[in-house]
Design a protein around this motif. Structure first.
Motif, PDB file in Angstrom:
ATOM      1  N   ASP A 252       0.861  -1.182   0.000  1.00  0.00           N
ATOM      2  CA  ASP A 252       0.000   0.000   0.000  1.00  0.00           C
ATOM      3  C   ASP A 252       0.900   1.235   0.000  1.00  0.00           C
ATOM      4  O   ASP A 252       2.118   1.137   0.151  1.00  0.00           O
ATOM      5  N   ASP A 253       0.315   2.392  -0.180  1.00  0.00           N
ATOM      6  CA  ASP A 253       1.122   3.586  -0.397  1.00  0.00           C
ATOM      7  C   ASP A 253       2.030   3.910   0.781  1.00  0.00           C
ATOM      8  O   ASP A 253       3.164   4.344   0.613  1.00  0.00           O
ATOM      9  N   THR A 254       1.546   3.712   2.006  1.00  0.00           N
ATOM     10  CA  THR A 254       2.362   3.999   3.177  1.00  0.00           C
ATOM     11  C   THR A 254       3.573   3.079   3.221  1.00  0.00           C
ATOM     12  O   THR A 254       4.701   3.522   3.462  1.00  0.00           O
ATOM     13  N   GLU A 255       3.360   1.781   2.984  1.00  0.00           N
ATOM     14  CA  GLU A 255       4.473   0.828   2.967  1.00  0.00           C
ATOM     15  C   GLU A 255       5.479   1.167   1.877  1.00  0.00           C
ATOM     16  O   GLU A 255       6.692   1.151   2.096  1.00  0.00           O
ATOM     17  N   ALA A 256       4.975   1.482   0.696  1.00  0.00           N
ATOM     18  CA  ALA A 256       5.858   1.755  -0.430  1.00  0.00           C
ATOM     19  C   ALA A 256       6.698   3.005  -0.195  1.00  0.00           C
ATOM     20  O   ALA A 256       7.903   3.017  -0.446  1.00  0.00           O
ATOM     21  N   LEU A 257       6.075   4.067   0.325  1.00  0.00           N
ATOM     22  CA  LEU A 257       6.821   5.290   0.581  1.00  0.00           C
ATOM     23  C   LEU A 257       7.800   5.112   1.734  1.00  0.00           C
ATOM     24  O   LEU A 257       8.911   5.636   1.712  1.00  0.00           O
ATOM     25  N   SER A 258       7.403   4.375   2.753  1.00  0.00           N
ATOM     26  CA  SER A 258       8.304   4.120   3.874  1.00  0.00           C
ATOM     27  C   SER A 258       9.565   3.426   3.404  1.00  0.00           C
ATOM     28  O   SER A 258      10.681   3.765   3.797  1.00  0.00           O
ATOM     29  N   SER A 259       9.401   2.450   2.509  1.00  0.00           N
ATOM     30  CA  SER A 259      10.547   1.733   1.954  1.00  0.00           C
ATOM     31  C   SER A 259      11.435   2.667   1.146  1.00  0.00           C
ATOM     32  O   SER A 259      12.662   2.634   1.253  1.00  0.00           O
ATOM     33  N   ALA A 260      10.824   3.517   0.317  1.00  0.00           N
ATOM     34  CA  ALA A 260      11.596   4.448  -0.500  1.00  0.00           C
ATOM     35  C   ALA A 260      12.394   5.413   0.371  1.00  0.00           C
ATOM     36  O   ALA A 260      13.569   5.694   0.109  1.00  0.00           O
ATOM     37  N   LEU A 261      11.765   5.931   1.430  1.00  0.00           N
ATOM     38  CA  LEU A 261      12.458   6.850   2.323  1.00  0.00           C
ATOM     39  C   LEU A 261      13.607   6.158   3.044  1.00  0.00           C
ATOM     40  O   LEU A 261      14.681   6.734   3.238  1.00  0.00           O
ATOM     41  N   ALA A 262      13.396   4.909   3.445  1.00  0.00           N
ATOM     42  CA  ALA A 262      14.455   4.158   4.119  1.00  0.00           C
ATOM     43  C   ALA A 262      15.650   3.958   3.194  1.00  0.00           C
ATOM     44  O   ALA A 262      16.807   4.057   3.611  1.00  0.00           O
ATOM     45  N   LEU A 263      15.367   3.674   1.920  1.00  0.00           N
ATOM     46  CA  LEU A 263      16.453   3.503   0.963  1.00  0.00           C
ATOM     47  C   LEU A 263      17.235   4.804   0.776  1.00  0.00           C
ATOM     48  O   LEU A 263      18.460   4.804   0.679  1.00  0.00           O
TER      49      LEU A 263
END
Length: 341
Positions: A252-263
């Motif tokens: 979902d969007d929250t999971e996807a953005l969280s992953s991108a920010l972590a990277l």
């Protein structure tokens, strides 16, 4: 325990913004909406809403459809054109028509087809779908911004990826194991059940997992027995239940953005470490393991030449000669010709 609390993206955003400033980079460029959209698959206009926690999540079928369209729009062929469905499907030995419902938004692809689409476009496949290489790469990137919890490195990577320590070693050595998708998904599902348990230390029942996405325990029986693949909706439910990353198409969007920010955080911290010691970047670029392995195949004369070169380099650095050599020749215990150190 399953399902950790949802990430506070606003806090992650502020932390990443501060890190960018600290590392001398422009936060507006590091956190550009288009960049986050490219990494996560979230439409640019939705990114600020997702960060603020005000976005209404789209149904899974619509979300997967939108992200597939975004992949085609942003990852084009060498002529700048969208990849045709036939070319994408041909990469995983399927007819182009099999992607018709996904492209039209009228149905979800089979799990194997979803894995093929993600592999074709080079995006992260998620916990259940990732091949060994992408799983380890993602776990390493995420680990760079995580607080160590006392686990041994291999154990932690195993926990994050669902891979065995031996499989991780092989993958890090450039020889990832080739496991059929059905077996891989089964093994990782069993890993989730074994490592994410109830408060009493017992695995969650299949019924409890399936009930979280309004299905019956019987729907997971074949997966648990290694006899079949779940559909994408079930895979998304399993990953959500256990609190693991859903992957590019499933997250979902929250999971996807969280992953991108972590990277991005990991990239920032890595860039600082590389500036502090430029050799780190060189070592990563040239694959130290490969160099050492090839050195192990040198003749005695080759070992002497290598040792002489290192002695000269170390002398210029004001350090002692190479341990384990005497006059440049391998001493007792050094690898013989054809051996690997």
């Amino acid at each position: 325990m399953r399902a950790a609390a949802r990430p506070d993206l606003a806090a992650v955003w502020r932390r990443t913004w501060a890190l960018a400033q600290e590392y001398g980079q422009d936060p507006a460029e590091v956190l550009a909406v288009e960049r986050l959209s490219h990494l996560s698959g979230v439409e640019p206009g939705r990114v600020p809403q997702v960060v603020a926690g005000t976005a209404v999540e789209a149904p899974l079928e619509r979300r997967v459809h939108q992200r597939f369209l975004r992949l085609r729009a942003t990852r084009r062929d060498k002529h700048g054109r969208e990849w045709p469905l036939a070319a994408i499907a041909d990469d995983f030995d399927a007819p182009g028509a099999s992607l018709g419902p996904l492209n039209a938004g009228t149905g979800l692809p089979r799990m194997g087809h979803a894995a093929g689409v993600q592999r074709f476009f080079g995006v992260h496949a998620g916990f259940l779908l990732a091949d060994s290489k992408s799983a380890v790469e993602r776990a390493l990137a995420l680990s760079a911004t995580d607080v160590a919890d006392g686990r041994d490195d291999l154990e932690r990577l195993s926990y994050l990826t669902g891979m065995t320590p031996q499989a991780i070693r092989l993958t890090l050595d450039g020889k990832p194991p080739r496991i059929p998708l059905k077996e891989q998904v089964h093994l990782r599902f069993e890993h989730l059940r074994r490592t994410r348990v109830r408060e009493d230390g017992q695995p969650y029942s299949l019924a409890a997992v399936a009930r979280s996405f309004e299905a019956s325990g019987q729907s997971l029986t074949r997966l648990a027995q290694g006899e079949g693949l779940p559909n994408l909706a079930a895979a998304a439910g399993i990953q959500r239940f256990y609190g693991v990353e859903g992957g590019f198409l499933l997250a979902d969007d929250t999971e996807a953005l969280s992953s991108a920010l972590a990277l991005i955080e990991g990239e920032l911290e890595t860039s600082v470490r590389d500036r502090e010691n430029p050799m780190l970047a060189v070592l990563r670029a040239h694959d130290v393991r490969s160099i050492v392995t090839r050195a192990g195949r040198l003749s005695p004369q080759g070992w002497k030449s290598l040792a002489d070169h290192l002695d000269d380099l170390l002398a210029r650095e004001g350090q002692l000669g190479v341990p384990g050599t005497k006059g440049g020749a391998p001493t007792e215990g050094a690898p013989a010709e054809g051996e690997t150190p």
